[in-house]
Design a protein around this motif. Structure first.
Motif, PDB file in Angstrom:
ATOM      1  N   LEU A 225      46.899  23.076  50.130  1.00 55.96           N
ATOM      2  CA  LEU A 225      46.096  24.304  50.113  1.00 55.96           C
ATOM      3  C   LEU A 225      46.331  25.130  48.866  1.00 55.96           C
ATOM      4  CD1 LEU A 225      46.380  25.263  53.885  1.00 55.96           C
ATOM      5  CD2 LEU A 225      44.467  24.153  52.720  1.00 55.96           C
ATOM      6  N   ALA A 226      47.556  25.174  48.384  1.00 59.05           N
ATOM      7  CA  ALA A 226      47.845  25.941  47.167  1.00 59.05           C
ATOM      8  C   ALA A 226      47.058  25.367  45.990  1.00 59.05           C
ATOM      9  CB  ALA A 226      49.334  25.944  46.874  1.00 59.05           C
ATOM     10  N   ALA A 227      47.001  24.044  45.892  1.00 59.14           N
ATOM     11  CA  ALA A 227      46.248  23.415  44.801  1.00 59.14           C
ATOM     12  C   ALA A 227      44.758  23.695  44.929  1.00 59.14           C
ATOM     13  CB  ALA A 227      46.498  21.910  44.780  1.00 59.14           C
ATOM     14  N   LEU A 228      44.284  23.875  46.161  1.00 62.84           N
ATOM     15  CA  LEU A 228      42.878  24.192  46.392  1.00 62.84           C
ATOM     16  C   LEU A 228      42.584  25.676  46.199  1.00 62.84           C
ATOM     17  CD1 LEU A 228      42.212  21.955  49.525  1.00 62.84           C
ATOM     18  CD2 LEU A 228      41.329  21.601  47.200  1.00 62.84           C
ATOM     19  N   GLY A 229      43.652  26.489  46.097  1.00 64.06           N
ATOM     20  CA  GLY A 229      43.477  27.917  45.873  1.00 64.06           C
ATOM     21  C   GLY A 229      43.283  28.726  47.133  1.00 64.06           C
ATOM     22  N   THR A 230      43.766  28.212  48.257  1.00 65.22           N
ATOM     23  CA  THR A 230      43.592  28.930  49.513  1.00 65.22           C
ATOM     24  C   THR A 230      44.886  28.914  50.321  1.00 65.22           C
ATOM     25  OG1 THR A 230      42.089  29.238  51.385  1.00 65.22           O
ATOM     26  CG2 THR A 230      42.699  26.960  50.846  1.00 65.22           C
ATOM     27  N   THR A 231      44.826  29.444  51.528  1.00 62.55           N
ATOM     28  CA  THR A 231      45.997  29.560  52.393  1.00 62.55           C
ATOM     29  C   THR A 231      45.719  28.957  53.760  1.00 62.55           C
ATOM     30  OG1 THR A 231      45.274  31.677  53.301  1.00 62.55           O
ATOM     31  CG2 THR A 231      46.629  31.746  51.288  1.00 62.55           C
ATOM     32  N   ALA A 232      46.785  28.684  54.498  1.00 62.71           N
ATOM     33  CA  ALA A 232      46.647  28.179  55.864  1.00 62.71           C
ATOM     34  C   ALA A 232      45.949  29.209  56.746  1.00 62.71           C
ATOM     35  CB  ALA A 232      48.011  27.818  56.437  1.00 62.71           C
ATOM     36  N   GLU A 233      46.214  30.486  56.505  1.00 62.39           N
ATOM     37  CA  GLU A 233      45.578  31.540  57.313  1.00 62.39           C
ATOM     38  C   GLU A 233      44.059  31.496  57.166  1.00 62.39           C
ATOM     39  OE1 GLU A 233      49.689  32.271  56.797  1.00 62.39           O
ATOM     40  OE2 GLU A 233      48.195  32.181  55.205  1.00 62.39           O
ATOM     41  N   ARG A 234      43.595  31.315  55.951  1.00 64.07           N
ATOM     42  CA  ARG A 234      42.140  31.259  55.748  1.00 64.07           C
ATOM     43  C   ARG A 234      41.576  29.965  56.323  1.00 64.07           C
ATOM     44  NH1 ARG A 234      38.108  32.116  50.634  1.00 64.07           N
ATOM     45  NH2 ARG A 234      36.246  32.035  51.946  1.00 64.07           N
ATOM     46  N   ALA A 235      42.256  28.849  56.095  1.00 59.18           N
ATOM     47  CA  ALA A 235      41.774  27.558  56.589  1.00 59.18           C
ATOM     48  C   ALA A 235      41.772  27.510  58.113  1.00 59.18           C
ATOM     49  CB  ALA A 235      42.616  26.433  56.012  1.00 59.18           C
ATOM     50  N   GLU A 236      42.697  28.236  58.726  1.00 60.02           N
ATOM     51  CA  GLU A 236      42.736  28.321  60.187  1.00 60.02           C
ATOM     52  C   GLU A 236      41.549  29.132  60.701  1.00 60.02           C
ATOM     53  OE1 GLU A 236      45.547  30.313  63.671  1.00 60.02           O
ATOM     54  OE2 GLU A 236      46.129  30.484  61.585  1.00 60.02           O
ATOM     55  N   TYR A 237      41.130  30.108  59.934  1.00 63.29           N
ATOM     56  CA  TYR A 237      40.079  31.042  60.333  1.00 63.29           C
ATOM     57  C   TYR A 237      38.683  30.447  60.214  1.00 63.29           C
ATOM     58  CZ  TYR A 237      37.236  35.329  60.241  1.00 63.29           C
ATOM     59  OH  TYR A 237      36.287  36.294  60.489  1.00 63.29           O
ATOM     60  N   GLU A 238      38.465  29.581  59.176  1.00 64.23           N
ATOM     61  CA  GLU A 238      37.120  29.078  58.940  1.00 64.23           C
ATOM     62  C   GLU A 238      37.121  27.765  58.175  1.00 64.23           C
ATOM     63  OE1 GLU A 238      35.141  32.099  56.628  1.00 64.23           O
ATOM     64  OE2 GLU A 238      36.661  32.042  55.072  1.00 64.23           O
ATOM     65  N   LEU A 239      36.033  27.030  58.341  1.00 60.29           N
ATOM     66  CA  LEU A 239      35.780  25.835  57.558  1.00 60.29           C
ATOM     67  C   LEU A 239      35.676  26.251  56.097  1.00 60.29           C
ATOM     68  CD1 LEU A 239      34.789  22.783  57.792  1.00 60.29           C
ATOM     69  CD2 LEU A 239      32.497  23.744  57.635  1.00 60.29           C
ATOM     70  N   LEU A 240      36.207  25.428  55.187  1.00 60.25           N
ATOM     71  CA  LEU A 240      36.163  25.767  53.772  1.00 60.25           C
ATOM     72  C   LEU A 240      35.510  24.653  52.966  1.00 60.25           C
ATOM     73  CD1 LEU A 240      39.810  27.089  53.357  1.00 60.25           C
ATOM     74  CD2 LEU A 240      37.737  28.451  53.661  1.00 60.25           C
ATOM     75  N   TRP A 241      34.717  25.038  51.993  1.00 58.85           N
ATOM     76  CA  TRP A 241      34.154  24.114  51.004  1.00 58.85           C
ATOM     77  C   TRP A 241      34.682  24.607  49.664  1.00 58.85           C
ATOM     78  CZ3 TRP A 241      31.272  19.717  51.263  1.00 58.85           C
ATOM     79  CH2 TRP A 241      30.679  19.262  50.084  1.00 58.85           C
ATOM     80  N   VAL A 242      35.494  23.790  49.008  1.00 58.81           N
ATOM     81  CA  VAL A 242      36.108  24.161  47.733  1.00 58.81           C
ATOM     82  C   VAL A 242      35.451  23.319  46.648  1.00 58.81           C
ATOM     83  CG1 VAL A 242      38.266  24.390  46.456  1.00 58.81           C
ATOM     84  CG2 VAL A 242      38.266  24.639  48.959  1.00 58.81           C
ATOM     85  N   GLU A 243      34.896  24.019  45.648  1.00 59.49           N
ATOM     86  CA  GLU A 243      34.162  23.319  44.594  1.00 59.49           C
ATOM     87  C   GLU A 243      34.225  24.123  43.303  1.00 59.49           C
ATOM     88  OE1 GLU A 243      29.859  21.186  44.429  1.00 59.49           O
ATOM     89  OE2 GLU A 243      29.884  23.199  45.254  1.00 59.49           O
ATOM     90  N   ASP A 244      34.607  23.460  42.233  1.00 59.40           N
ATOM     91  CA  ASP A 244      34.648  24.089  40.909  1.00 59.40           C
ATOM     92  C   ASP A 244      35.412  25.413  40.907  1.00 59.40           C
ATOM     93  OD1 ASP A 244      33.140  21.998  39.857  1.00 59.40           O
ATOM     94  OD2 ASP A 244      31.250  22.998  40.319  1.00 59.40           O
ATOM     95  N   GLY A 245      36.538  25.449  41.627  1.00 56.35           N
ATOM     96  CA  GLY A 245      37.366  26.645  41.649  1.00 56.35           C
ATOM     97  C   GLY A 245      36.867  27.751  42.567  1.00 56.35           C
ATOM     98  N   ARG A 246      35.753  27.526  43.240  1.00 56.87           N
ATOM     99  CA  ARG A 246      35.212  28.520  44.180  1.00 56.87           C
ATOM    100  C   ARG A 246      35.440  28.047  45.596  1.00 56.87           C
ATOM    101  NH1 ARG A 246      30.061  31.796  43.031  1.00 56.87           N
ATOM    102  NH2 ARG A 246      30.962  32.538  44.936  1.00 56.87           N
ATOM    103  N   ILE A 247      35.680  29.004  46.474  1.00 52.86           N
ATOM    104  CA  ILE A 247      35.909  28.688  47.877  1.00 52.86           C
ATOM    105  C   ILE A 247      34.818  29.356  48.699  1.00 52.86           C
ATOM    106  CG2 ILE A 247      37.501  28.862  49.820  1.00 52.86           C
ATOM    107  CD1 ILE A 247      39.750  29.132  47.688  1.00 52.86           C
ATOM    108  N   TYR A 248      34.102  28.541  49.462  1.00 52.96           N
ATOM    109  CA  TYR A 248      33.067  29.034  50.361  1.00 52.96           C
ATOM    110  C   TYR A 248      33.608  28.868  51.771  1.00 52.96           C
ATOM    111  CZ  TYR A 248      30.255  28.260  46.188  1.00 52.96           C
ATOM    112  OH  TYR A 248      29.769  28.276  44.914  1.00 52.96           O
TER     113      TYR A 248
END
Length: 136
Positions: free
Chosen positions: A47-70
């Motif tokens: 998750l750190a390499a993707l630029g996010t946290t477990a708290e956010r990933a637990e809260y919602e589905l994530l799409w990580v692309e070109d340094g942006r997180i949706y």
């Protein structure tokens, strides 16, 4: 260009089933994660390499692309857009108001109640730290 990554909750039966449906028949057409995208449960993702946290990933589905997180409904929209075909217009519509607001509301309603839905698991209702097998 880096590969896009779809990050989901691997402990959630609803999330896992939804990810498995990608590529299976849906509305008579195949919805596929693009060939240049990875799909990974957040429990096994860097998750750190993707630029996010477990708290956010637990809260919602994530799409990580070109340094942006949706997140949430917008992650679903990006998946639909990138899947192309019939799905692309649906994803594009989901990104503009008022459809964006409706999609967000529907996503939160489902995500907040996923443990109550068919296929949901008790783990869906627990914070990650309280789930069976959590490091503590």
């Amino acid at each position: 260009m880096k590969r896009a990554t779809l990050v989901y909750d691997g402990d959630c039966g609803i999330c896992t089933k939804a990810v498995r449906l990608i590529g299976d028949r849906a509305v008579g057409r195949r919805l596929r994660v693009p060939a240049d995208a990875d799909v990974v449960a957040f429990q096994f993702a860097d998750l750190a390499a993707l630029g996010t946290t477990a708290e956010r990933a637990e809260y919602e589905l994530l799409w990580v692309e070109d340094g942006r997180i949706y997140g949430g409904a917008q992650a679903v929209a990006k998946l639909l857009i990138d899947a192309g075909g019939f799905w692309r217009p649906l994803g594009l519509i989901t990104r503009v108001p008022p459809f964006r607001w409706i999609a967000h509301g529907m996503y939160r309603l489902i995500a907040n109640n996923r443990h109550r839905l068919p296929g949901g698991t008790p783990a869906c209702a627990l914070p990650v730290a309280e789930r069976p097998g959590a490091a503590g």
